[in-house]
Scaffold this active site. Sequence first.
Site, PDB file in Angstrom:
ATOM      1  NE  ARG A  53       4.026 -15.032 -41.233  1.00 38.69           N
ATOM      2  CZ  ARG A  53       3.112 -15.223 -42.384  1.00 38.69           C
ATOM      3  NH1 ARG A  53       2.220 -14.488 -42.371  1.00 38.69           N
ATOM      4  NH2 ARG A  53       3.275 -16.172 -43.233  1.00 38.69           N
ATOM      5  CE1 TYR A 105      14.636   5.298 -28.610  1.00 44.33           C
ATOM      6  CE2 TYR A 105      13.018   4.052 -29.926  1.00 44.33           C
ATOM      7  CZ  TYR A 105      14.168   4.079 -29.276  1.00 44.33           C
ATOM      8  OH  TYR A 105      15.228   3.083 -29.316  1.00 44.33           O
ATOM      9  CG  ASP A 177       6.026   5.588 -26.975  1.00 42.13           C
ATOM     10  OD1 ASP A 177       6.045   4.888 -25.915  1.00 42.13           O
ATOM     11  OD2 ASP A 177       6.951   5.412 -27.715  1.00 42.13           O
ATOM     12  CE  LYS A 202      13.383   0.491 -23.679  1.00 41.70           C
ATOM     13  NZ  LYS A 202      13.111   0.073 -24.871  1.00 41.70           N
TER      14      LYS A 202
HETATM   15  C1  LIG Z   1       9.606   5.679 -25.789  1.00 41.41           C
HETATM   16  C2  LIG Z   1      10.131   4.720 -26.488  1.00 41.41           C
HETATM   17  N1  LIG Z   1       8.956   4.251 -27.382  1.00 41.41           N
HETATM   18  C3  LIG Z   1       9.296   3.178 -28.197  1.00 41.41           C
HETATM   19  C4  LIG Z   1      10.531   2.464 -27.912  1.00 41.41           C
HETATM   20  C5  LIG Z   1      11.124   1.339 -28.823  1.00 41.41           C
HETATM   21  O1  LIG Z   1      10.883   0.241 -28.434  1.00 41.41           O
HETATM   22  P1  LIG Z   1      11.859  -1.190 -28.618  1.00 41.41           P
HETATM   23  O2  LIG Z   1      13.050  -0.791 -28.309  1.00 41.41           O
HETATM   24  O3  LIG Z   1      11.160  -2.142 -27.802  1.00 41.41           O
HETATM   25  O4  LIG Z   1      11.625  -1.427 -30.109  1.00 41.41           O
HETATM   26  C6  LIG Z   1      11.595   2.958 -26.993  1.00 41.41           C
HETATM   27  C7  LIG Z   1      12.971   2.310 -26.806  1.00 41.41           C
HETATM   28  O5  LIG Z   1      13.758   2.852 -26.039  1.00 41.41           O
HETATM   29  C8  LIG Z   1      11.239   4.052 -26.204  1.00 41.41           C
HETATM   30  O6  LIG Z   1      12.102   4.591 -25.339  1.00 41.41           O
END
Ligand SMILES: Cc1ncc(COP(=O)(O)O)c(C=O)c1O
Length: 389
Positions: A53, A105, A177, A202
Amino acid sequence: MPDSSSPSPDQGFATRAIHAGHDFVGDTGAVSPPVWLTSTFEYGNPGGFDYTRSGNPNFRLLESALAAVESAQHATVFASGVSAMTAVVSGMKSGDVVVAEKNIYGCTYRLFDQVFGKFGVSIVYLDFNDPASMGQIAGHNPALVWMESPTNPNLKIIDIAVVAEAAHAVGAPLLVDNTFASSYLQRPLELGADLSLLSTTKYTNGHSDAVGGAVCVNDAAWHDKMIFAQKSLGLQPSPMGCWLTLRGLKTEAVRMERHCANALRFAEFLEDEGSAKVVLYPFLPSHPQYELAKRQMRGGSGIVTADFGLSLEQTHRFLESLRWFPKAESLGGIESLCCHPATMTHAPVPREQREEMGITDSLVRFSVGLEEVEDLIADVRDALGRVGG
Ligand SMILES: Cc1ncc(COP(=O)(O)O)c(C=O)c1O
């Protein structure tokens, strides 16, 4: 663990992605690391590991590779992109304000609205492309400024250097992000950001087989906070997930080149054929921030957003009749996907705010994969024919 084979920052992206953190070779000569499937470590080991962890060799390998490709001093990995967000905000206190770009998001919106809000951390949304908004940041006395670029799903491009300057003028760090751009196409820390957050699920992983997240920083104090959050909140990833993500990262450069080429051709088809009312792709000259995108990113990435002017029912029928684009959450994998943001990724955002963000019922998002792009184009043409678009 000797680290003599680690590439230096002036070596190219692909070299860094493939060779960073090869400390596992040891006396075996293995060119691919093992998966350390262990929950605990014997006390006193040279690597300083104690319990998975709070750290594991697979985390460390991925962290050193991510730091190398994001031009960061440190990277910390988490169980998901949302875990990475949780780690960042866990360091804030009641009364703190986050100022964010309003195109965000849906699950980030939900996290602030339904979780962090309960702990007294509030969020204010501004349109960062409105020059007046940079002056407004100071008025909110933010503890953190938050943005995506390109944004999900409207692919709005925000000038990272300009927002960083406005944030720093009031002593606030800027988080970008970087999920939609990928580390290959854009490096927020080089542009002035303080934290670069990735959903490694992604483009970093690229194969849709592991969920993960990361926060990349230069500042040692932020790094300490991230390591603390990883272990104290239980936000750690799995060793196997890190192994898969590291394997994916090694091919990020070639994958992103092809994602960009396919997506540009796909966007040009949608625009030229005239079937879509709106086509958004950062590297199309018609994109409102085309010049900025060209300056800030190495390529337009793999997402194309379009509005075919269809009814909600026709839009669903269109998406469901595509052959090579399964309708699914997520993006950035080798396989193409399609998504209906209003009822999928941005469903947690109330309709009024969604529409304010430009997410209408007829908007669709394509994650353009690595298939033959002409097959993808033929698929869209056929599906539109079936719904009379
Ligand atoms: C721009 C963006 N940030 C963060 C995330 C969150 O990531 P996770 O699904 O790996 O938690 C996503 C998920 O689609 C996203 O599109």
